[in-house]
Structures are given as C-alpha cells and as structure tokens.
Scaffold this active site. Structure first.
Site, PDB file in Angstrom:
ATOM      1  N   ASP A  19       0.812  -1.221   0.000  1.00 48.85           N
ATOM      2  CA  ASP A  19       0.000   0.000   0.000  1.00 48.85           C
ATOM      3  C   ASP A  19       0.845   1.272   0.000  1.00 48.85           C
ATOM      4  OD1 ASP A  19      -2.181  -1.717   0.112  1.00 48.85           O
ATOM      5  OD2 ASP A  19      -2.165  -1.726   2.302  1.00 48.85           O
ATOM      6  N   LYS A  22       1.858   2.009  -5.124  1.00 45.61           N
ATOM      7  CA  LYS A  22       2.388   1.415  -6.362  1.00 45.61           C
ATOM      8  C   LYS A  22       1.454   1.684  -7.550  1.00 45.61           C
ATOM      9  CE  LYS A  22       2.386  -2.550  -4.258  1.00 45.61           C
ATOM     10  NZ  LYS A  22       2.098  -2.118  -2.889  1.00 45.61           N
ATOM     11  N   LYS A  24      -0.634   4.113  -8.139  1.00 44.62           N
ATOM     12  CA  LYS A  24      -0.525   5.495  -8.613  1.00 44.62           C
ATOM     13  C   LYS A  24       0.740   5.692  -9.457  1.00 44.62           C
ATOM     14  CE  LYS A  24       0.573  10.119  -7.415  1.00 44.62           C
ATOM     15  NZ  LYS A  24       0.240  11.374  -6.799  1.00 44.62           N
ATOM     16  N   GLY A  46      -4.547  -4.416  -3.769  1.00 40.18           N
ATOM     17  CA  GLY A  46      -5.548  -3.397  -4.080  1.00 40.18           C
ATOM     18  C   GLY A  46      -4.786  -2.142  -4.463  1.00 40.18           C
ATOM     19  N   HIS A  47      -4.818  -1.795  -5.735  1.00 39.23           N
ATOM     20  CA  HIS A  47      -4.026  -0.666  -6.224  1.00 39.23           C
ATOM     21  C   HIS A  47      -4.963   0.457  -6.663  1.00 39.23           C
ATOM     22  CE1 HIS A  47      -0.428  -3.556  -7.140  1.00 39.23           C
ATOM     23  NE2 HIS A  47      -0.769  -3.528  -5.879  1.00 39.23           N
ATOM     24  N   ARG A 150       2.801 -28.855  -7.292  1.00 41.77           N
ATOM     25  CA  ARG A 150       2.622 -29.423  -8.640  1.00 41.77           C
ATOM     26  C   ARG A 150       1.264 -30.085  -8.848  1.00 41.77           C
ATOM     27  NH1 ARG A 150       8.338 -32.145  -7.905  1.00 41.77           N
ATOM     28  NH2 ARG A 150       7.255 -32.475  -5.945  1.00 41.77           N
ATOM     29  N   GLN A 231       2.021  -6.101  -3.129  1.00 44.97           N
ATOM     30  CA  GLN A 231       2.470  -6.230  -1.729  1.00 44.97           C
ATOM     31  C   GLN A 231       3.747  -5.395  -1.525  1.00 44.97           C
ATOM     32  OE1 GLN A 231       1.563  -9.655  -3.302  1.00 44.97           O
ATOM     33  NE2 GLN A 231      -0.384  -8.717  -2.851  1.00 44.97           N
ATOM     34  N   THR A 308      -9.654  -5.148   1.611  1.00 43.11           N
ATOM     35  CA  THR A 308     -10.507  -5.697   2.671  1.00 43.11           C
ATOM     36  C   THR A 308     -11.199  -4.620   3.489  1.00 43.11           C
ATOM     37  OG1 THR A 308      -8.611  -5.733   4.166  1.00 43.11           O
ATOM     38  CG2 THR A 308      -9.057  -7.756   2.933  1.00 43.11           C
ATOM     39  N   ASP A 340       2.206  14.633   1.926  1.00 40.45           N
ATOM     40  CA  ASP A 340       1.168  15.603   2.313  1.00 40.45           C
ATOM     41  C   ASP A 340       0.471  15.219   3.617  1.00 40.45           C
ATOM     42  OD1 ASP A 340       0.300  13.506   0.341  1.00 40.45           O
ATOM     43  OD2 ASP A 340      -1.689  14.159   0.995  1.00 40.45           O
ATOM     44  N   SER A 411       5.371  12.253  -4.007  1.00 41.66           N
ATOM     45  CA  SER A 411       3.933  12.314  -4.258  1.00 41.66           C
ATOM     46  C   SER A 411       3.271  13.091  -3.127  1.00 41.66           C
ATOM     47  CB  SER A 411       3.391  10.884  -4.361  1.00 41.66           C
ATOM     48  OG  SER A 411       1.992  10.901  -4.504  1.00 41.66           O
ATOM     49  N   VAL A 412       2.418  14.042  -3.500  1.00 44.85           N
ATOM     50  CA  VAL A 412       1.826  14.942  -2.500  1.00 44.85           C
ATOM     51  C   VAL A 412       0.293  14.903  -2.496  1.00 44.85           C
ATOM     52  CG1 VAL A 412       3.807  16.518  -2.398  1.00 44.85           C
ATOM     53  CG2 VAL A 412       2.028  16.889  -4.128  1.00 44.85           C
TER      54      VAL A 412
HETATM   55  P1  GDP Z   1      -0.763   0.251  -3.534  1.00 44.21           P
HETATM   56  O1  GDP Z   1      -1.332  -1.034  -3.034  1.00 44.21           O
HETATM   57  O2  GDP Z   1       0.715   0.352  -3.298  1.00 44.21           O
HETATM   58  O3  GDP Z   1      -1.102   0.547  -4.962  1.00 44.21           O
HETATM   59  O4  GDP Z   1      -1.429   1.394  -2.659  1.00 44.21           O
HETATM   60  P2  GDP Z   1      -3.001   1.521  -2.248  1.00 44.21           P
HETATM   61  O5  GDP Z   1      -3.744   2.004  -3.426  1.00 44.21           O
HETATM   62  O6  GDP Z   1      -3.456   0.282  -1.586  1.00 44.21           O
HETATM   63  O7  GDP Z   1      -2.900   2.601  -1.102  1.00 44.21           O
HETATM   64  C1  GDP Z   1      -2.374   3.869  -1.331  1.00 44.21           C
HETATM   65  C2  GDP Z   1      -3.466   4.905  -1.013  1.00 44.21           C
HETATM   66  O8  GDP Z   1      -2.873   6.181  -0.903  1.00 44.21           O
HETATM   67  C3  GDP Z   1      -4.510   5.025  -2.094  1.00 44.21           C
HETATM   68  O9  GDP Z   1      -5.727   5.394  -1.498  1.00 44.21           O
HETATM   69  C4  GDP Z   1      -3.980   6.171  -2.961  1.00 44.21           C
HETATM   70  O10 GDP Z   1      -5.006   6.858  -3.660  1.00 44.21           O
HETATM   71  C5  GDP Z   1      -3.381   7.050  -1.908  1.00 44.21           C
HETATM   72  N1  GDP Z   1      -2.208   7.851  -2.323  1.00 44.21           N
HETATM   73  C6  GDP Z   1      -1.206   7.514  -3.159  1.00 44.21           C
HETATM   74  N2  GDP Z   1      -0.255   8.492  -3.173  1.00 44.21           N
HETATM   75  C7  GDP Z   1      -0.695   9.448  -2.313  1.00 44.21           C
HETATM   76  C8  GDP Z   1      -0.152  10.684  -1.859  1.00 44.21           C
HETATM   77  O11 GDP Z   1       0.937  11.109  -2.214  1.00 44.21           O
HETATM   78  N3  GDP Z   1      -0.899  11.386  -0.942  1.00 44.21           N
HETATM   79  C9  GDP Z   1      -2.105  10.943  -0.481  1.00 44.21           C
HETATM   80  N4  GDP Z   1      -2.744  11.680   0.418  1.00 44.21           N
HETATM   81  N5  GDP Z   1      -2.633   9.781  -0.891  1.00 44.21           N
HETATM   82  C10 GDP Z   1      -1.932   9.038  -1.776  1.00 44.21           C
HETATM   83  P1  IMO Z   2      -0.863  -4.269  -2.210  1.00 47.95           P
HETATM   84  O1  IMO Z   2      -0.415  -4.806  -3.551  1.00 47.95           O
HETATM   85  C1  IMO Z   2      -0.939  -4.719   2.103  1.00 47.95           C
HETATM   86  C2  IMO Z   2      -0.948  -8.823   3.641  1.00 47.95           C
HETATM   87  C3  IMO Z   2      -2.178  -9.291   4.392  1.00 47.95           C
HETATM   88  C4  IMO Z   2      -1.525 -10.234   5.389  1.00 47.95           C
HETATM   89  C5  IMO Z   2      -0.425 -10.879   4.546  1.00 47.95           C
HETATM   90  C6  IMO Z   2      -0.791 -12.237   3.953  1.00 47.95           C
HETATM   91  O2  IMO Z   2      -2.171  -3.562  -2.268  1.00 47.95           O
HETATM   92  O3  IMO Z   2       0.224  -3.484  -1.575  1.00 47.95           O
HETATM   93  P2  IMO Z   2      -2.342 -12.923   1.899  1.00 47.95           P
HETATM   94  O4  IMO Z   2      -3.797 -12.676   1.645  1.00 47.95           O
HETATM   95  O5  IMO Z   2      -1.429 -12.350   0.869  1.00 47.95           O
HETATM   96  O6  IMO Z   2      -2.022 -14.355   2.183  1.00 47.95           O
HETATM   97  O7  IMO Z   2      -2.047 -12.145   3.297  1.00 47.95           O
HETATM   98  O8  IMO Z   2      -0.129  -9.965   3.515  1.00 47.95           O
HETATM   99  N1  IMO Z   2      -1.187  -8.288   2.285  1.00 47.95           N
HETATM  100  C7  IMO Z   2      -1.130  -6.997   1.970  1.00 47.95           C
HETATM  101  N2  IMO Z   2      -0.965  -5.899   2.747  1.00 47.95           N
HETATM  102  N3  IMO Z   2      -1.040  -4.594   0.776  1.00 47.95           N
HETATM  103  C8  IMO Z   2      -1.185  -5.676  -0.023  1.00 47.95           C
HETATM  104  O9  IMO Z   2      -1.168  -5.605  -1.366  1.00 47.95           O
HETATM  105  C9  IMO Z   2      -1.285  -6.941   0.581  1.00 47.95           C
HETATM  106  N4  IMO Z   2      -1.452  -8.199   0.105  1.00 47.95           N
HETATM  107  C10 IMO Z   2      -1.372  -9.012   1.151  1.00 47.95           C
HETATM  108  O10 IMO Z   2      -2.834  -8.226   5.021  1.00 47.95           O
HETATM  109  O11 IMO Z   2      -0.892  -9.497   6.412  1.00 47.95           O
HETATM  110 MG    MG Z   3      -2.893  -1.716  -1.791  1.00 51.01          MG
END
Ligand code: GDP
Ligand code: IMO
Ligand code: MG
Length: 431
Positions: A19, A22, A24, A46-47, A150, A231, A308, A340, A411-412
C-alpha cells in the site's frame, strides 16, 4: 550501444508492507510504457488510481489500464481468481473502459485461485485464532501451495473444460478430505467446480495467451515494459517478517521469473516508500504509533485497506528497514509518497535503528528515533521541489541520507498529477 540496450524496462516495487502507492506510480509511468505486466501476487493486492477526480481500485488488472495505448499483461507468476477478474472487467466496462483481448492478456501459465482455495484460506485463519496471519482470505496462499506442490490448475485449462475437470481431480480430492475430516466442513464436487468455472472460462478464453511470447516480441520491437509489483518487501515470503508474509516473492528479482523476461532486461527498479509506514494484518511493526496518534494518522492518510477495508496500523518511517529493502530490490530510483499526510504534525520522528543486540531476531527490538521539526503548510498543490516548505525539504533530505538514495519522485496527493518529479525517468511522464 544497440537500440535494445537503450530500452528502459522498469520494475515498480513496494519497500514496506504494501500500500505504498504502487498503483498510482505505475499509472503515471505507464504513460511511457507500451506494456504493463503484473508478475506476482493476486487479488490480495488493491491498487488505487485517481485520475481526473475518479477513483479506480484494481486487484488483478495492471495499473496501466487507464492509459491509452498500453497492453496490460497478467504474467505467469500471478495467481488469478477468474471470478474476480471477470468482475473487474465488468467494473471497468461500467465506467466506460471496455477492456478487450487487444489490451489485456492473461498468461495461460498463471495459476488459478479456485473457491476451494478461498475456503481453505478462511478455515486456516480461523483455526490459527490469536496467531492468525491476518490474510486477505482471498485464497492466495493455498493457490501458491498447489502451484509449488505441482497440483495447481493453470489458466490454460479454462480453454478446455474436459481438461479442467481432469486437472482438478487431484487437488479436489485432497481438499475435500481436509474440509471433511480436518475441519468438519462440507465438500464440493467436481461437477460443481466445473459449473462454477464455465461462465468465467467462456468470458476469459479470448484473453488467455502465451504471455511470454508476447513479451519477447515486445522486446524484439524495442517496446518499453513496466513491471508492477504487488504487496511489499517485508511481505516477501523469503525476506519479509516470516511467517507474517504473503506467499510469493515480492522483490524486484521476481519480475524476471514471474514474466519470462531475463534479469539483464530489468533496467531500472523504482522502490516506493510512504513518508511514514503502514501495515495491515498481523506481524511485527517496530515503529508503530500508540493508539491515539495512530488513529490521527489513519484518518489523515485514509489508511483503510483497498482490498478488505481493514484499518491499517500506522507508524513512523523506519529508515534502516527501507534501506535494507532498497538493497534487496536493487533500487535505482526512490519514490516517496503521501508526504502531504504529514503536514500539521508538530514533531516528526524517523526510526534510525533498533536497539536489538547483534544476532537477535530482526524486527524484534524497540526502535531508536530521531526527531525532526514538522511543517504546517498544505503541500498538495506543490509541483516543484522549491515550492516545498524548508522543514519538509529537510525531512525528505534526512530520509534520503539515511536510505542512501535520492527521492526521484515525491507524491503529495492521490491524484495522478499530484507529484514532484525530480528525476528524468519521472519528468518525462509529465506532458
Ligand atoms: P498500492 O497497493 O501500493 O497501490 O497502494 P493503495 O492504493 O493500496 O494505497 C495507497 C493509497 O494512498 C490510495 O488510497 C492512494 O489513492 C493514496 N495515495 C497515493 N499516493 C498518495 C499521496 O501522495 N498522498 C495521499 N494523500 N494519498 C496518496
Ligand atoms: P498491495 O499490492 C498490504 C498482507 C495481508 C496479510 C499478509 C498475507 O495492495 O500493496 P495474503 O492474503 O497475501 O495471504 O495475506 O499480507 N497483504 C497486503 N498488505 N497490501 C497488499 O497488497 C497486501 N497483500 C497481502 O494483510 O498481512
Ligand atoms: Mg494496496
């Protein structure tokens, strides 16, 4: 130098616990890539993309899908729940983005996540009780287990349901024994599983292809390829906080194995770190804040899981961990996100070490902090380094010194354009 050498194939990975932003950054860099490929993980990811004020959350389809002229590829190293992929295609279509087989390829060799895997993930977590991993319960671990054992089912099997039926026998009889004898749960028949698969097989068949051949042809043409990690480094099954990890290698090296592109063709590695830290699920988190401060940062940063909806734990930036992650991934370009969110915090802290005696278990000691003065200004409209408040610049510079890499992109805000590009790799996306 041949034209092949000049091609910038770029890998994007998270340097913390996921999270980091990535999605973005991949969306941004996809402006310059012809192909965007996921190489590991599944819909545990979840991206989030925020483009023209609209938010899109992607779980399986690569984050290049909103850029025109990109082909998105779900690589062989990904595990794919067909039901989730179809739902994601429908969701994009509803928003006016029809994704046809010309813009999305599903590797025939990607392993499938089946309902039996989801069920098993849930049952295992329940059985672990207080020592649960805190998985997303999407069946990711059990699907990778079957792959390595396998007895997995690959996407290619969806092209011929008679073959699918034959292939599921092994895993199904084993899972049914586990469901009935170990957990006292109901079983599922091969007919039921085939009928579950039928509508997804019909829908996905045109997308299922030899993704390796596609990528090799792209390389031969000199097309730039972007590799999207899921992840983060400390969820890597080898390098993370085991056993509180995911079931794949999340580090950049796996971009090669997970797609069939050789490692010498991974030219740049963009490592993304939040300007603080978050984690969702169980496991060690040395720089985690106390309850009150955590609540405040969670609210300001909107730190709730994109997959989730679970609240994310929040903490200070852990510099030695990010430095280690940069090494594990061979990071060439650092990106700092969500700077930010720190506006208005009087004193910021950076974890600069752990007071763990040499040889003790990593991640177990209490962190040692350095305090840095914060800033009050809203920086979400800043687009240049010079426009950032001096205290904010000092915070970034301290992180750069501790991690050992300059932040090439800052990123801001969540929006596609809310960035400060400092390195040519990112500046070229700003047209
Ligand atoms: P990912 O899994 O690495 O793609 O990240 P997620 O999308 O799960 O979580 C990142 C969250 O931060 C999302 O809600 C984005 O919209 C938000 N986000 C990304 N860059 C920035 C930033 O620079 N500032 C703020 N406030 N939010 C951001
Ligand atoms: P993105 O790509 C944050 C975490 C779960 C748990 C562990 C194992 O959005 O950054 P799993 O379901 O993979 O067997 O769970 O990994 N986890 C993540 N945490 N961002 C993710 O993906 C994650 N994918 C799995 O919360 O701790
Ligand atoms: Mg995510």
């Amino acid at each position: 130098m041949s034209s092949q050498d000049a091609v910038q194939n770029t890998v994007v990975v998270g340097l913390q616990w996921g999270d980091e932003g990535k999605g973005k950054v991949v969306d941004l860099l996809a402006a310059n890539a012809r192909h965007v490929v996921r190489f590991q993980g599944g819909n545990n990811a979840g991206h989030t993309l925020v483009v023209d004020g609209e938010t899109v959350i992607l779980h399986l389809i690569p984050s290049g899908i909103l850029q025109p002229n990109t082909t998105c590829i779900i690589g062989n190293g990904v595990v794919v729940d067909p039901e989730v992929l179809v739902a994601e295609l429908d969701q994009l279509a509803k928003r006016g983005r029809e994704v046809g087989p010309d813009s999305l390829i599903l590797s025939a060799d990607a392993h499938l996540v089946l309902p039996i895997h989801r069920t098993l993930d849930g049952l295992r977590e329940q059985a672990l009780g207080g020592s649960k991993i805190g998985t997303t319960k999407k069946g990711i671990g059990p699907a990778y287990e079957d792959k390595v054992a396998r007895r997995g089912i690959r996407a290619g099997a969806l092209l011929d349901l008679a073959r699918f039926r034959r292939h599921i026998q092994g895993t199904l009889s084993e899972k049914n024994r586990i469901f009935a004898d170990w957990y006292g749960e109901s079983t599922i028949s091969d007919d039921e599983l085939v009928e579950w698969a039928r509508p997804f097989a019909e829908r996905l068949a045109p997308y299922i292809k030899d993704s390796v051949a596609h990528l090799h042809a792209a390389q031969d043409r000199g097309d730039p390829i972007l590799f999207e990690g899921a992840q983060g480094t400390f969820l890597d099954v080898d390098h993370g906080t085991y056993p509180f990890v995911t079931s794949s290698n999340t580090v950049a090296g796996n971009a090669a194995a997970g797609t069939g592109v050789g490692p010498k063709d991974l030219h740049a590695v963009v490592g993304i770190a939040k300007a603080y830290a978050t984690r969702v699920g169980s496991g060690p988190f040395p720089t985690r804040l106390d309850e009150h401060e955590e609540e405040e940062m969670r609210t300001k940063g909107g730190e709730f899981g994109a997959t989730t909806g679970r609240p994310r734990s929040c903490g200070w930036f852990d510099a030695p961990m990010v430095r280690h992650a940069a090494r594990l991934n061979g990071v060439t370009h650092l990106t700092l996100t969500k700077l930010d969110v720190l506006s208005g915090i009087k004193t910021l802290r950076i974890g600069i070490g752990h007071d763990t005696p040499e040889g003790d278990e990593r991640f177990s000691g209490s962190p040692v902090y350095e305090d840095i003065p914060g800033w009050d200004e809203d920086i979400t409209a800043c687009r240049t380094w010079e426009s950032l408040p001096p205290a904010c610049q000092a915070y970034v510079e301290r992180i750069e010194a501790l991690v050992g890499i300059r932040a090439g992109l800052i990123s801001v805000g969540p929006g596609r354009r809310q960035v400060i590009p400092r390195d040519p790799l990112f500046r070229s996306t700003q047209h």
